[in-house]
Write an enzyme that holds these catalytic residues in place. Structure first.
Site, PDB file in Angstrom:
ATOM      1  N   GLY A  31       0.808  -1.204   0.000  1.00  0.00           N
ATOM      2  CA  GLY A  31       0.000   0.000   0.000  1.00  0.00           C
ATOM      3  C   GLY A  31       0.844   1.257   0.000  1.00  0.00           C
ATOM      4  O   GLY A  31       2.054   1.222  -0.210  1.00  0.00           O
ATOM      5  N   HIS A  34       3.018   4.776  -4.772  1.00  0.00           N
ATOM      6  CA  HIS A  34       3.663   5.954  -5.360  1.00  0.00           C
ATOM      7  C   HIS A  34       4.088   5.597  -6.777  1.00  0.00           C
ATOM      8  O   HIS A  34       3.735   4.525  -7.291  1.00  0.00           O
ATOM      9  CB  HIS A  34       4.840   6.412  -4.508  1.00  0.00           C
ATOM     10  CG  HIS A  34       5.807   5.326  -4.152  1.00  0.00           C
ATOM     11  ND1 HIS A  34       6.582   4.655  -5.079  1.00  0.00           N
ATOM     12  CD2 HIS A  34       6.129   4.769  -2.943  1.00  0.00           C
ATOM     13  CE1 HIS A  34       7.338   3.759  -4.483  1.00  0.00           C
ATOM     14  NE2 HIS A  34       7.073   3.784  -3.187  1.00  0.00           N
ATOM     15  N   HIS A  37       5.615   2.131  -7.443  1.00  0.00           N
ATOM     16  CA  HIS A  37       4.620   1.085  -7.637  1.00  0.00           C
ATOM     17  C   HIS A  37       3.936   1.248  -8.992  1.00  0.00           C
ATOM     18  O   HIS A  37       3.612   0.272  -9.666  1.00  0.00           O
ATOM     19  CB  HIS A  37       3.552   1.142  -6.539  1.00  0.00           C
ATOM     20  CG  HIS A  37       4.075   0.946  -5.151  1.00  0.00           C
ATOM     21  ND1 HIS A  37       4.173   1.981  -4.251  1.00  0.00           N
ATOM     22  CD2 HIS A  37       4.535  -0.149  -4.512  1.00  0.00           C
ATOM     23  CE1 HIS A  37       4.646   1.525  -3.104  1.00  0.00           C
ATOM     24  NE2 HIS A  37       4.887   0.230  -3.237  1.00  0.00           N
TER      25      HIS A  37
END
Length: 282
Positions: A31, A34, A37
């Site tokens: 999670g 940004h 990812h």
């Protein structure tokens, strides 16, 4: 964008695609997504028919004094970003869904490599990583999985696990994504004060200096390490480790380098924030 929270529901959702021989890509994350990812998601969307982004803050890879409780969590924003990049599903299970009996007693380990570098300072971290990643591989039945090279030791161990355990999945490495300043993107960067963020550039600057020194003929491992160490220390960082490692084995290099391909791995603190980075220099 559909957010799926149970293993059974995800399997039911993905089953028709598998029957149609659709290619499924998996992007495992914790999670706080940004642009780093985002690069993984983009690669999966480009390569695969269906992309699943897992968002799971895995408790078994955190030690007692680490940042599990303050790690940023923003599922809705993560799902919107994933959707904007073309992902099809977000898998966001709870800890109880993934570990219904509490911390698992069956774990995936690499005893020879899990205690090196980051593992030396984070006992149990990599067995937690390998365990959850293996579960995600099995749950999704994905054809391809995408990992960033910032976590160099992690992706090496995942590749080794997939090979050793005959997982029918392709592991894809995606190059490090950096801020304009050169700082490697990380969810933990938001812990840094403005001054700490400025000082943390000493990591990347040191790695580039070492790479340049290698290009100019420097082959002494001690000298390459010292270049990085001095850059971090001069920018008020606290070095945890700097190591030159063989890309094929992940073992430390000593003496003078020859023709082997090597990577310099770094972990350092700026304030209370631990950052990692690396550079491949051959």
């Amino acid at each position: 964008m559909q957010i799926i929270k149970t293993i059974e529901s995800l399997r039911k959702t993905l089953k028709p695609y598998k029957l149609q021989d659709k290619t499924i890509g998996l992007v495992p994350t914790m999670g706080a997504l940004h642009s780093g990812h985002g690069a993984l998601i983009k690669e999966s969307v480009k390569d695969c028919d269906i992309t699943v982004v897992s968002v799971f803050l895995n408790p078994i890879q955190f030690g007692k004094n680490e940042d599990l409780d303050k790690y940023p969590a923003r599922l809705e924003a993560d799902a919107k970003l994933a959707e904007s990049l073309g992902a099809d599903y977000v898998f966001a299970p709870s800890a109880a869904e993934m570990y219904p009996d509490g911390d698992p007693t069956t774990m995936v380990r690499n005893e020879g490599l899990e205690g090196l570098y980051c593992g030396a300072y984070r006992p149990g971290h990599f067995r937690g990583v390998l365990t959850v990643v293996s579960k995600l591989f099995i749950i999704t039945g994905a054809n391809r999985a995408y990992f960033g090279e910032k976590d160099y030791q992690q992706v090496f161990l995942i590749e080794k696990m997939a090979k050793d355990l005959n997982f029918d999945i392709e592991i894809h490495r995606v190059p490090i994504v950096r801020e304009e300043s050169g700082l490697a993107l990380s969810s933990r960067n938001e812990y840094l004060s403005d001054e700490e963020k400025k000082n943390s550039l000493g990591i990347h600057e040191g790695l580039l200096k070492a790479k340049n020194a290698y290009s100019n003929g420097e082959r002494r491992v001690s000298e390459l390490r010292d270049i990085v160490l001095k850059s971090i220390l001069s920018n008020h960082g606290m070095v945890q480790y700097v190591e030159v490692v063989c890309q094929e084995t992940l073992q430390k290099c000593t003496g003078c380098l020859k023709d082997e391909k090597v990577t310099i791995l770094v972990a350092a603190f700026f304030g209370k924030t631990r950052l990692i980075d690396n550079v491949q220099i051959n």
